[in-house]
Write a protein that holds these residues in place. Structure first.
Motif, PDB file in Angstrom:
ATOM      1  N   ASP A 104       0.943  -1.184   0.125  1.00  9.92           N
ATOM      2  CA  ASP A 104      -0.017  -0.134   0.073  1.00  9.92           C
ATOM      3  C   ASP A 104       0.746   1.140  -0.037  1.00  9.92           C
ATOM      4  O   ASP A 104       0.350   2.279  -0.453  1.00  9.92           O
ATOM      5  CB  ASP A 104      -1.002   0.033   1.242  1.00  9.92           C
ATOM      6  N   GLN A 109       3.580   1.603  -1.855  1.00 10.69           N
ATOM      7  CA  GLN A 109       4.294   1.962  -2.923  1.00 10.69           C
ATOM      8  C   GLN A 109       3.356   1.844  -4.389  1.00 10.69           C
ATOM      9  O   GLN A 109       3.818   2.239  -5.530  1.00 10.69           O
ATOM     10  CB  GLN A 109       5.251   0.748  -3.376  1.00 10.69           C
ATOM     11  N   THR A 110       1.906   1.911  -3.805  1.00 13.32           N
ATOM     12  CA  THR A 110       1.060   1.832  -5.257  1.00 13.32           C
ATOM     13  C   THR A 110       0.136   2.976  -4.949  1.00 13.32           C
ATOM     14  O   THR A 110      -0.501   3.297  -4.128  1.00 13.32           O
ATOM     15  CB  THR A 110       0.224   0.485  -5.033  1.00 13.32           C
ATOM     16  N   ASN A 111      -0.041   3.796  -6.142  1.00 15.11           N
ATOM     17  CA  ASN A 111      -0.781   4.794  -6.077  1.00 15.11           C
ATOM     18  C   ASN A 111      -2.312   4.357  -6.773  1.00 15.11           C
ATOM     19  O   ASN A 111      -2.403   3.463  -7.336  1.00 15.11           O
ATOM     20  CB  ASN A 111      -0.531   5.991  -6.667  1.00 15.11           C
TER      21      ASN A 111
END
Lengths: 121, 121, 121, 121
Positions: free
Chosen positions: C2, C4-6
């Motif tokens: 969560d 590292q992810t947009n």
């Protein structure tokens, strides 16, 4: 059968089933409401992603119609149990609500309209 | 009133209300199911974030109990309309479902248990 | 993950999955909302009739926690798809809503209270 | 904004808001799921009784689209709070679920079909 059975008899049926199983302890208002909404969701799921014509066709398939009727029974079961446990007269509640709706949706405004009463002009 | 009223009479009440307003065109199975679930959500919302004791107290407040009863009436209204429109006998559906539940939840397994039938051993 | 992810990447993931399957035709706002609510119901069903302590224990069982996480993923999937399809920026929407909630639930009123903003005094 | 924001940041935002208000005590998994489903219901209610074309038009009305976006934000808020409180990585959960869905809905079967995986042949 709907013509010969009064609501009270259905309440008694559900009451006996639950009391025989000692379920009073689990059947608080919150969990019974969860019961209603989760069963309502199972009913709705039958129609997910389906356009109107496809939805209508489901009712021509007797097996499918039976499944849908069962989901409706599940909703009714929890609604009756809630009413029985918390001493709510469903007929009175419905009649009152319909009278309120008569005012919210007067014929000259609501006829042929899909608007919510708060949006009716 | 529940002792003197059968489901058929309630169906007729709801039918007349909706047909007077030309609502057949909006009352497909999908939208009526949406009707049921959105009203079920309003019922459930009364109990959101409330612990058991607080939930029970709501029913001692007559005004609050009246509000809760109205949400129940809204659910029943859509359920009756659905059953009326798609020719489902609710008493038959409930009776059948209860027979199924008798098998799914036999007394010796289900008594005092909050487990789903798929989890009962 | 969560961290590292947009959100945009998740939207793209869901978009590709659905477009590869030609599902744009089924994914109107109404059916996607039905998608969200039916999956929300499956999440809720895990906790039906369970008292608080029992609910908490579910999360200690890794298999059960995995199942619960999957229901959450299903909700997120439909929410992302809705946002992608109807061009809603979820971050903006959430930030705005949180600002509104800051006003609705000011600290001195809302702290330690489970009341809805309409009931806060 | 969705391009610049990761899930973790949103989780932190929601966490701070709730912890500032001492809401941990109310935010068990059951009540957070109730939060999700009641907000999902408010989203769905916007489309109740509306045919497809009417639903699509709602999004051309900026004020209406804003209202709809807020309902989506409410759902996301509770989903993030749930994930934060019970330590669920949403990105991982979604990615896993999408892999499962790749198998459940293989292109050659699922393309152009609105069937559930259990009904796909």
């Amino acid at each position: 059968m709907d013509k010969q059975t009064n609501i009270q008899e259905l309440k008694e049926l559900v009451k006996k089933f639950c009391e025989d199983r000692d379920w009073d302890q689990f059947h608080g208002a919150k969990d019974l409401s969860i019961g209603i909404i989760t069963e309502a969701s199972e009913l709705l799921e039958h129609f997910r992603f389906k356009p109107k014509e496809e939805v209508e066709k489901l009712f021509e398939d007797l097996k499918k119609k039976e499944e849908i009727s069962k989901e409706m029974a599940d909703i009714l079961y929890f609604l009756l149990r809630f009413a029985q446990k918390y001493n709510v007269d469903l007929t009175t509640a419905l009649t009152k609500k319909m009278q309120e709706n008569e005012k919210r949706y007067p014929l000259f405004k609501a006829k042929g309209s899909n608007k919510k009463y708060t949006e009716l002009e």
